[in-house]
Design a protein around this motif. Sequence first.
Motif, PDB file in Angstrom:
ATOM      1  N   THR A   1      -7.656  -1.771  -3.327  1.00 39.89           N
ATOM      2  CA  THR A   1      -7.703  -0.809  -2.235  1.00 39.89           C
ATOM      3  C   THR A   1      -7.994  -1.501  -0.907  1.00 39.89           C
ATOM      4  OG1 THR A   1     -10.056  -0.399  -2.608  1.00 39.89           O
ATOM      5  CG2 THR A   1      -8.513   1.071  -3.732  1.00 39.89           C
ATOM      6  N   ASP A   2      -7.609  -0.853   0.154  1.00 34.56           N
ATOM      7  CA  ASP A   2      -7.950  -1.306   1.496  1.00 34.56           C
ATOM      8  C   ASP A   2      -9.412  -0.964   1.748  1.00 34.56           C
ATOM      9  OD1 ASP A   2      -7.224  -2.168   4.273  1.00 34.56           O
ATOM     10  OD2 ASP A   2      -7.801  -0.091   4.704  1.00 34.56           O
TER      11      ASP A   2
ATOM     12  N   SER B   1     -10.246   1.896   4.701  1.00 38.49           N
ATOM     13  CA  SER B   1      -9.700   3.244   4.513  1.00 38.49           C
ATOM     14  C   SER B   1      -9.810   3.751   3.080  1.00 38.49           C
ATOM     15  CB  SER B   1      -8.225   3.275   4.927  1.00 38.49           C
ATOM     16  OG  SER B   1      -7.438   2.535   3.996  1.00 38.49           O
TER      17      SER B   1
ATOM     18  N   ARG C   1      -7.519   3.276   1.012  1.00 36.27           N
ATOM     19  CA  ARG C   1      -6.135   3.512   0.606  1.00 36.27           C
ATOM     20  C   ARG C   1      -5.754   2.555  -0.525  1.00 36.27           C
ATOM     21  NH1 ARG C   1      -1.394   1.064   2.275  1.00 36.27           N
ATOM     22  NH2 ARG C   1      -2.558  -0.110   3.836  1.00 36.27           N
ATOM     23  N   GLU C   2      -5.088   3.104  -1.520  1.00 38.67           N
ATOM     24  CA  GLU C   2      -4.648   2.283  -2.654  1.00 38.67           C
ATOM     25  C   GLU C   2      -3.535   1.339  -2.206  1.00 38.67           C
ATOM     26  OE1 GLU C   2      -2.298   3.051  -6.770  1.00 38.67           O
ATOM     27  OE2 GLU C   2      -4.059   4.313  -6.440  1.00 38.67           O
ATOM     28  N   LEU C   3      -3.697   0.048  -2.475  1.00 43.06           N
ATOM     29  CA  LEU C   3      -2.707  -0.956  -2.113  1.00 43.06           C
ATOM     30  C   LEU C   3      -1.835  -1.335  -3.311  1.00 43.06           C
ATOM     31  CD1 LEU C   3      -4.944  -3.305   0.066  1.00 43.06           C
ATOM     32  CD2 LEU C   3      -3.335  -1.553   0.853  1.00 43.06           C
TER      33      LEU C   3
END
Length: 76
Positions: free
Chosen positions: A19-20, A23, A25-27
């Motif tokens: 993840t990031d 954020s 957010r899933e990378l």
Amino acid sequence: DLEAPMLRLAHAPEGFLGTDWPSGRELFRSPIQDVFQAKYGASYYLVHRADLHRILAAPIPAERIHLSARCASMVR
């Protein structure tokens, strides 16, 4: 047999998730169990180091384990 006690304590994750950091957010998501089974013939497990040490030491008589000892030689 070391597998049975390890399976009682270990966790077999489905995969890796990146993840990031800021954020969340899933990378990426990478499934691993099928990959490890195919490549190594075994599943991937997570186990706490102290639990692993206890599992590995369990079949060895206590008088055979010497902590903080130096190995002076080895016979093959």
